[in-house]
Write a protein that holds these residues in place. Structure first.
Motif, PDB file in Angstrom:
ATOM      1  N   LYS A 104       1.062  -1.558   0.076  1.00  0.00           N
ATOM      2  CA  LYS A 104       0.439   0.079  -0.243  1.00  0.00           C
ATOM      3  C   LYS A 104       0.535   1.429  -0.425  1.00  0.00           C
ATOM      4  O   LYS A 104       0.739   2.300  -0.958  1.00  0.00           O
ATOM      5  N   ARG A 106       1.018   3.896  -2.663  1.00  0.00           N
ATOM      6  CA  ARG A 106       1.087   5.791  -2.116  1.00  0.00           C
ATOM      7  C   ARG A 106       1.988   6.078  -2.482  1.00  0.00           C
ATOM      8  O   ARG A 106       1.661   7.635  -3.841  1.00  0.00           O
ATOM      9  N   GLU A 131      -7.911   7.676  -8.666  1.00  0.00           N
ATOM     10  CA  GLU A 131      -7.627   6.919  -7.840  1.00  0.00           C
ATOM     11  C   GLU A 131      -9.251   6.419  -7.592  1.00  0.00           C
ATOM     12  O   GLU A 131      -9.247   5.077  -7.681  1.00  0.00           O
ATOM     13  N   ARG A 172       2.201  10.177   4.530  1.00  0.00           N
ATOM     14  CA  ARG A 172       0.948   9.967   3.563  1.00  0.00           C
ATOM     15  C   ARG A 172      -0.049   8.855   3.724  1.00  0.00           C
ATOM     16  O   ARG A 172      -1.291   9.095   3.509  1.00  0.00           O
ATOM     17  N   HIS A 173       0.016   7.946   4.793  1.00  0.00           N
ATOM     18  CA  HIS A 173      -0.649   6.143   4.863  1.00  0.00           C
ATOM     19  C   HIS A 173      -1.539   7.728   6.390  1.00  0.00           C
ATOM     20  O   HIS A 173      -2.732   7.483   6.517  1.00  0.00           O
ATOM     21  N   ALA A 225      -4.294   9.964   4.450  1.00  0.00           N
ATOM     22  CA  ALA A 225      -5.564   8.685   3.831  1.00  0.00           C
ATOM     23  C   ALA A 225      -6.496   8.395   4.565  1.00  0.00           C
ATOM     24  O   ALA A 225      -7.063   8.543   4.714  1.00  0.00           O
TER      25      ALA A 225
END
Lengths: 183, 183
Positions: free
Chosen positions: A105, A109, A145, B109-110, B113
């Motif tokens: 993941k 990203r 996305e 980034r996580h 999100a």
């Protein structure tokens, strides 16, 4: 090698599969694997360069007087040709492996961020100013996305190009309905 | 502990600093560190929960008849209060450490999100349909990311709230200028 990797990741799990096993599955050595891919994760992201090219050729093909979001729309339509319906089941299997593994993941990203940067650079090269270029590019990647996630849904029949148009039109509808206080 | 961590990361480097050293710098033990943070990366992202709350309280405060992007605008203005000008130099130092370390970039980034997901959920809870909620939330987070990056520029003097309004208005201008083929 990518197909073999996906097959192994799907059946045995990503963590449980080594680069050596992927290479052996197609009669190659670990050394050959690492000549092609910098790490195990990368084998699932090999199409990235060609996807970026698809976006950028859409930018190039846009008329000189196209507004930034019109250029982004052209890039999205060009990228859609990269995902014909025959590819949907492969994309579904690949995404299912990615979604089950945080390291994958993260790599996904990272790749999407790189795509947004490439698109923003291409807009800037057309004379779009920095803020507009960054904003139009990032928004375009968001549309991509969301479009992609819908395209690989189990019950989805529409083409990626059709979904992309729907999502982009929804964005225009949403922003047109916003009355913001002016500063 | 966060301030001590940032100080150590800035001077010695992120990789070269251990959780034990961070804890010791404020007279605590490694065990205490891991009672507060799941890993070394997490020490720089401790404010995330409160940032999410700031976004969500903006959603709650928006009038019942606000359109989805108007709700997002309210969330962005609420989040801006989380970054007063006194915090700018801290945010600059923190970002500089993050930008130098891929593992921290990934965590960032996580977290973004996760913020987009929380915002989309809050929009859905207001009755916004799934596509509109996801799109408005992700677009809002894009606006936030671009705004934040501008706010911490070396020569920037404007408040985060002012930059946020500018970026959001630019988005409305960009989308209003797009004439797309209807399907």
């Amino acid at each position: 090698m990518q197909r073999a990797a996906l097959e192994l990741f799907s059946t045995r799990g990503y963590e449980q599969t080594t680069a050596t096993e992927i290479a052996q599955a197609v009669g190659l050595t670990e050394r050959t694997f690492f000549r092609h891919f910098s790490d195990k994760r990368e084998v699932l992201f090999h199409g990235q360069e060609r996807l970026t090219e698809a976006f950028l050729s859409g930018v190039e093909a846009a008329p000189a007087d196209a507004s930034p979001m019109e250029v982004v729309a052209a890039a999205l339509q060009s990228a859609a040709s990269f995902f014909p319906d025959e590819r949907r089941s492969h994309s579904q299997a690949r995404q299912s492996v990615i979604d089950q593994n945080p390291a994958l993941k993260e790599r996904e990203r990272h790749k999407l961020a790189g795509l947004a940067t490439a698109l923003a650079d291409a807009l800037r090269a057309r004379g779009v100013d920095e803020l507009a270029a960054t904003l139009a590019a990032q928004t375009g990647i968001t549309v991509f996305e969301i479009t992609f996630a819908r395209w690989i849904r189990e019950d989805e029949q529409r083409s990626l190009a059709d979904i992309s148009s729907e999502v982009l039109n929804e964005l225009l509808t949403l922003t047109a309905a916003a009355r913001l206080p002016t500063r």
